[in-house]
Motif scaffolding. Structure first.
Motif, mmCIF file in Angstrom:
data_model
loop_
_atom_site.group_PDB
_atom_site.id
_atom_site.type_symbol
_atom_site.label_atom_id
_atom_site.label_comp_id
_atom_site.label_asym_id
_atom_site.label_seq_id
_atom_site.Cartn_x
_atom_site.Cartn_y
_atom_site.Cartn_z
ATOM 1 N N ARG A 99 45.322 65.178 61.911
ATOM 2 C CA ARG A 99 44.145 64.740 61.159
ATOM 3 C C ARG A 99 43.486 63.529 61.818
ATOM 4 N NH1 ARG A 99 45.808 62.109 55.838
ATOM 5 N NH2 ARG A 99 46.175 60.451 57.361
ATOM 6 N N ASP A 100 44.305 62.583 62.263
ATOM 7 C CA ASP A 100 43.761 61.312 62.758
ATOM 8 C C ASP A 100 43.462 61.319 64.254
ATOM 9 O OD1 ASP A 100 44.061 60.426 60.171
ATOM 10 O OD2 ASP A 100 46.016 59.489 60.537
ATOM 11 N N PHE A 101 44.106 62.214 64.988
ATOM 12 C CA PHE A 101 43.885 62.269 66.445
ATOM 13 C C PHE A 101 43.655 63.700 66.923
ATOM 14 C CE2 PHE A 101 46.676 58.661 65.447
ATOM 15 C CZ PHE A 101 45.924 57.611 65.950
ATOM 16 N N PRO A 102 42.635 64.357 66.366
ATOM 17 C CA PRO A 102 42.419 65.762 66.748
ATOM 18 C C PRO A 102 42.051 65.925 68.224
ATOM 19 C CG PRO A 102 40.574 64.935 65.447
ATOM 20 C CD PRO A 102 41.652 63.881 65.392
ATOM 21 N N ARG A 103 41.348 64.943 68.782
ATOM 22 C CA ARG A 103 40.970 65.076 70.194
ATOM 23 C C ARG A 103 42.200 65.019 71.085
ATOM 24 N NH1 ARG A 103 36.865 60.320 70.867
ATOM 25 N NH2 ARG A 103 38.672 59.341 69.891
ATOM 26 N N GLU A 104 43.138 64.153 70.749
ATOM 27 C CA GLU A 104 44.378 64.103 71.513
ATOM 28 C C GLU A 104 45.109 65.449 71.433
ATOM 29 O OE1 GLU A 104 43.160 61.663 69.833
ATOM 30 O OE2 GLU A 104 43.547 59.746 70.833
ATOM 31 N N SER A 105 45.109 66.049 70.257
ATOM 32 C CA SER A 105 45.762 67.349 70.101
ATOM 33 C C SER A 105 45.082 68.401 70.977
ATOM 34 C CB SER A 105 45.716 67.769 68.627
ATOM 35 O OG SER A 105 46.402 68.980 68.441
ATOM 36 N N ARG A 106 43.761 68.372 71.008
ATOM 37 C CA ARG A 106 43.036 69.364 71.813
ATOM 38 C C ARG A 106 43.190 69.099 73.304
ATOM 39 N NH1 ARG A 106 39.347 69.622 67.109
ATOM 40 N NH2 ARG A 106 38.201 67.750 67.704
#
Lengths: 201, 201
Positions: A99-106
Motif C-alpha cells: 500500500r505504501d510503496f507500490p512503486r518499489e513493488s513494481r
DNA sequence: GTCTATACTCTGATAGAC
DNA sequence: GTCTATCAGAGTATAGAC
C-alpha cells in the motif's frame, strides 16, 4: 553519488532516485529513459549524469536500497511468538508495504519479469537463506501441531503473491472493483480470514 | 497481417508473433526493440515491417489474441455445478495456463504494470462484466451456504494472484526452492488445500 | 555544480532494387 | 516477398564553457 557532501547534492540525488523510481517501476530498465527521469527530477540530463555515472548506476542504487526494506517484514517474524499471530502480522506488514510503496513493488516485479538479471545474486545470497530459515521455523510450528501442515515455501510464496498483487495489479484491481472500494482495507480483512482458515490446526 | 493468404505469410506472421511474445513479455513495450524481435524471428527488420505496419501493431495483435485465452477458464465455470469443485477446477485451469503459457502471463503482467495503457478498454469492457457475473454466482453459492462467505471479487483476485505468481515470478520461485522441485506440481496440490480450507462451509 | 553543445549509437520506419 | 540502403529522431554519454 554514494555519499552526498552538500545539501544540494543530497537534494538532487534524492530527486533523481525518486524520479527514477517512477519511471523504472512503470517501464522497466530498458523502457525507461534518462530524458524522462531527468525531466521528472527537474534536472538536465547531463546534470543527472553528474550525480550517477550511468543509467545502470541509477537502477542499481534503487535496487540495493529496495532489498532491505523488502526483507524486513520477514526478518521481523519472531520464532518464539504465537505462530498464527506471527504469520498474520507478517501478512499485514507485507500488505502495508504494497500500500505504501507500490512503486518499489513494481520495480521489483519488473526486475523479476525480466529474469532478475541484476538482482539474482541477492536473491540467491540474501533472500533464499532468509526464506529457508523462515521455512524451518514454520516447519517446527507445524511439527508442534500449532498450525496446519502446508508446504512452508509455498506458504511464503502465497503471502508474497497475494500482497504484491494489490500493488502490482492495482490498476486492474480498481478497474474491476469499480468505484467506492478501498482495495487495501478489503484485502487486509480478506487475507486475515484466508490465512486463519488455511492454518488453524 | 490479419489474414495470411499464403503459407509463407502464415509461417512468417506466426514466427513474428512468437518472437514478439518472447521479447515483449520480457522487456515490456518500450523496452522491446524491432531489431531483437526480427532477429529472434529470423527475419530482417524491414521484412518484419512488411507483415506488421508498426511496433504498436505487433503488440496489439499479441494482446488481442491473449485476452480470450485468458478469460476462457473463468467463462468455463458452471453456475449449476458443485460450487467447490467448480472453483477448484477454475484454479487448476488457471494454473495450467501459467504453466503452459508463462510468456503470455508475463506479457499481461507487463501491460498492467505499465498502467494498462492499451488493454484498459478490454478490462473495463470484457473483464469487469465477466468478473461481476462470476462474483454474482459466487455470492449465490455463499447465500445458499454451499461455500463459506468471503468477498467474491477478492476471492477471484486471490486466484489470479496465486496462479499467475508461478508464471510471472518463475525465476524467483525456482531460485528460492532450489534444485529438485516441480513448482507447478507442488502449487497444484497446495492451492487445492488452500481453497478447500478457505471455502468449505 | 550546472549548463550548452555535441558525439555517437540505437531505434522505428521508408524507399527502392531485385 | 525480401533485401540493402538509408532517414529522422531518440537514446546514452561526454566535452568543455561558465
Amino acid at each position: 553519488m554514494s555519499r552526498p557532501r552538500t545539501r544540494i547534492q543530497a537534494r538532487n540525488s534524492a530527486a533523481i532516485l525518486e524520479a527514477a523510481l517512477d519511471v523504472f517501476s512503470q517501464h522497466g530498465f530498458r523502457g525507461a529513459t534518462l530524458d524522462q527521469i531527468a525531466e521528472v527530477a527537474g534536472l538536465s540530463k547531463p546534470n543527472l549524469l553528474y550525480y550517477f555515472p550511468s543509467k545502470e548506476a541509477v537502477h542499481t542504487a534503487l535496487l540495493s536500497r529496495l532489498l532491505d526494506t523488502w526483507l524486513d517484514p520477514l526478518r521481523a517474524m519472531n520464532p518464539e511468538g504465537e505462530p498464527l499471530a506471527e504469520i498474520l502480522a507478517y501478512v499485514r506488514r507485507k500488505l502495508e508495504l504494497s500500500r505504501d510503496f507500490p512503486r518499489e513493488s513494481r520495480l521489483f516485479a519488473n526486475e523479476i519479469l525480466q529474469g532478475a538479471p541484476r538482482i539474482m545474486p541477492a536473491i540467491e545470497g540474501d533472500l533464499k537463506p532468509l526464506v529457508d530459515s523462515s521455512a524451518a521455523v514454520l516447519t517446527r510450528w507445524m511439527d508442534e501441531g500449532r498450525i496446519a501442515r502446508v508446504p512452508p515455501h509455498h506458504l511464503i510464496f502465497s503471502i508474497w503473491a497475494l500482497t504484491q498483487h494489490y500493488a502490482d495489479f492495482d490498476v486492474q484491481v480498481r478497474a474491476v472493483l469499480g468505484e467506492g472500494h478501498d482495495p487495501f482495507a478489503e484485502a487486509d480483512s480478506y487475507l486475515e480470514v484466508l490465512f486463519t482458515r488455511l492454518l488453524r490446526p
